[in-house]
Design a protein around this motif. Structure first.
Motif, mmCIF file in Angstrom:
data_model
loop_
_atom_site.group_PDB
_atom_site.id
_atom_site.type_symbol
_atom_site.label_atom_id
_atom_site.label_comp_id
_atom_site.label_asym_id
_atom_site.label_seq_id
_atom_site.Cartn_x
_atom_site.Cartn_y
_atom_site.Cartn_z
ATOM 1 N N ALA A 151 -0.549 5.709 6.288
ATOM 2 C CA ALA A 151 -0.845 4.428 5.644
ATOM 3 C C ALA A 151 -1.211 3.383 6.693
ATOM 4 N N PRO A 152 -1.915 2.320 6.282
ATOM 5 C CA PRO A 152 -2.136 1.191 7.200
ATOM 6 C C PRO A 152 -0.795 0.660 7.692
ATOM 7 N N PRO A 153 -0.650 0.380 8.977
ATOM 8 C CA PRO A 153 0.645 -0.047 9.525
ATOM 9 C C PRO A 153 1.247 -1.250 8.811
ATOM 10 N N ILE A 154 0.410 -2.163 8.312
ATOM 11 C CA ILE A 154 0.936 -3.373 7.681
ATOM 12 C C ILE A 154 1.747 -3.052 6.436
ATOM 13 N N LEU A 155 1.467 -1.918 5.777
ATOM 14 C CA LEU A 155 2.205 -1.582 4.552
ATOM 15 C C LEU A 155 3.645 -1.186 4.867
ATOM 16 N N ILE A 156 3.842 -0.364 5.886
ATOM 17 C CA ILE A 156 5.212 0.008 6.228
ATOM 18 C C ILE A 156 5.938 -1.174 6.852
ATOM 19 N N GLN A 157 5.198 -2.043 7.550
ATOM 20 C CA GLN A 157 5.813 -3.273 8.051
ATOM 21 C C GLN A 157 6.269 -4.154 6.885
ATOM 22 N N ALA A 158 5.520 -4.124 5.779
ATOM 23 C CA ALA A 158 5.906 -4.903 4.602
ATOM 24 C C ALA A 158 7.221 -4.405 4.030
ATOM 25 N N VAL A 159 7.380 -3.076 3.957
ATOM 26 C CA VAL A 159 8.642 -2.515 3.476
ATOM 27 C C VAL A 159 9.780 -2.930 4.408
ATOM 28 N N ASP B 71 -4.681 -6.390 1.615
ATOM 29 C CA ASP B 71 -5.262 -5.705 0.457
ATOM 30 C C ASP B 71 -4.313 -5.885 -0.724
ATOM 31 N N PRO B 72 -4.636 -6.799 -1.646
ATOM 32 C CA PRO B 72 -3.730 -7.059 -2.777
ATOM 33 C C PRO B 72 -3.423 -5.809 -3.603
ATOM 34 N N LEU B 73 -4.378 -4.901 -3.727
ATOM 35 C CA LEU B 73 -4.143 -3.697 -4.525
ATOM 36 C C LEU B 73 -3.110 -2.775 -3.870
ATOM 37 N N LEU B 74 -2.979 -2.865 -2.572
ATOM 38 C CA LEU B 74 -1.998 -2.044 -1.866
ATOM 39 C C LEU B 74 -0.693 -2.798 -1.635
ATOM 40 N N GLY B 75 -0.770 -4.074 -1.282
ATOM 41 C CA GLY B 75 0.421 -4.834 -0.939
ATOM 42 C C GLY B 75 1.216 -5.331 -2.127
ATOM 43 N N LEU B 76 0.514 -5.776 -3.175
ATOM 44 C CA LEU B 76 1.223 -6.359 -4.326
ATOM 45 C C LEU B 76 2.181 -5.387 -5.015
ATOM 46 N N PRO B 77 1.807 -4.112 -5.254
ATOM 47 C CA PRO B 77 2.770 -3.210 -5.920
ATOM 48 C C PRO B 77 4.083 -3.063 -5.154
#
Length: 397
Positions: free
Chosen positions: A319-327, A147-153
């Motif tokens: 949050a979706p798990p992928i977001l915290i994995q991104a951090v 989700d670019p709106l969630l991941g890009l920021p």
């Protein structure tokens, strides 16, 4: 001691604890859940680690009068994330944590084992670490695709702030994650009340189980990664700043605190490497003899952060798990770059390092044993074969 206290050391201790906790707690949560921990067990592990490393830093810094910074094993948590659940579930993983902690104590007290760890070829240790980190470092790209709106920021905050000051890049990504969570994710009704309830610490005791997969897939690789990537560099940072620590007792004490945290889900505490430079440098205090207070203060703040671990884990779980994995992935990019550079630096060991890296990064396990162990074995065999061939050629000449 009180005469050595300073406001400068207090501020540096707070900054050290904040950077150390905020920059990698996501890696720890991801690693613990990766080996089968429930959300409550992961929160308990995070709390146990924070409190253990805070107490360990206080004890060692007061005992030695050196700025001994302590951290959890971030590379070790990344290793857990790539290993996956082992036979026996999280109890077997906790058994592996305990065995690793005992090995760290033995390495500190029994010099031959410490020398054996130091004798592991650096290219292979770095290649194994790079292979462990690679999969998690893909997460920021996957988050943008999700989700670019969630991941890009999150990625943009890391890039923008990192261009100014690398130290604050990951905390900036964490702030962006919180903002994305607040404004871009539908938070269930009553979630905030749940977070408020979780402000009280809730330790979860996990009875350890001991089996061969837990020993070979978790204990041994975790021990090697922790010693090679954290404890030994931690001693080097102190020496660079003109301190002369005695490594053995420091290793042994970190192992003892790891034993204490393991039954509550903590994988390992060890000497800090990156944040160690913050407490040991001139920014902590102009007088080197008074800098130990920075590490003591950092330990106190780690304990406070640890007591809030339940609320932090509940917040992350919204949050979706992928977001915290991104951090977590963003927090490990620098470590990946450094380990890869050190792995492939020497031409004569490059093939063996590549074999270790590829085997580890594949994520494939054999006989229930993770690729990290087999990567080290494969690279070691390749390096031994290359040296044997080189010796025979030299004899013919």
């Amino acid at each position: 001691m009180l005469r050595d206290f300073s406001a400068q050391a207090l501020f540096m201790g707070l900054l050290t604890a904040f950077v150390g906790f905020a920059s990698s707690f996501a890696v720890v949560l991801h690693g613990l859940t990766g080996v089968g921990a429930s959300e409550a067990q992961a929160a308990s592990g995070l709390m146990a680690l924070s409190i253990s490393m805070g107490l360990c830093a206080i004890v060692l810094s007061i005992w030695t009068r050196l700025p001994v910074s302590i951290a959890w094993s971030t590379p070790g948590a990344a290793l857990l994330a790539s290993s996956g659940a082992v036979e026996g579930g999280f109890s077997a993983a906790v058994g592996g944590f305990l065995v690793c902690a005992v090995l760290i104590v033995v390495a500190g007290l029994w010099k031959p084992l410490g020398r054996m760890v130091a004798a592991i070829p650096a290219p292979l240790a770095n290649a194994m670490l790079a292979g462990v980190l690679l999969g998690l470092c893909f997460a920021p790209v996957k988050a943008v695709a999700f989700d670019p709106l969630l991941g890009l920021p999150i990625v943009a905050a890391w890039v923008a702030v990192g261009a100014v000051n690398r130290l604050y890049a990951v905390p900036a990504a964490l702030v962006a994650f919180v903002l994305v969570l607040a404004f871009g994710v539908d938070i269930p009704e009553g979630a905030l009340n749940e977070i408020a309830r979780d402000l009280l610490p809730r330790p979860e005791f996990v009875a350890p189980a001991f089996n061969l997969p837990g020993l070979v897939s978790i204990a041994l690789p975790l021990f090697i990664v922790t010693m090679a990537s954290q404890n030994i560099p931690g001693i080097a940072v102190l020496k660079v700043n003109q301190y002369e620590p005695t490594p053995g007792p420091l290793f042994a004490v970190t192992g003892l605190f790891s034993i204490l945290s393991a039954p509550f889900g903590g994988h390992a505490v060890n000497l800090a490497a990156i944040t160690a430079a913050m407490c040991a440098g001139e920014d902590a205090h102009p007088d080197p003899r008074r800098r130990y207070w920075a590490a003591v203060n950092a330990g106190m703040f780690y304990i406070v952060f640890g007591l809030l671990a339940g609320a932090v884990t509940t917040l992350v779980g919204l949050a979706p798990p992928i977001l915290i994995q991104a951090v977590a992935g963003l927090a490990l990019i620098n470590a990946l770059a450094g380990s890869a550079m050190n792995a492939f630096k020497e031409p004569e060991t490059r093939e063996a390092a590549a074999l270790t890296f590829l085997t580890t990064a594949s994520g494939v396990s054999f006989g229930g044993i993770s690729g990290a162990f087999w990567g080290l074995v494969a690279g070691g065999l390749m390096m031994g074969l290359n040296r044997l061939v080189a010796v025979r050629k030299a004899r013919k000449v």
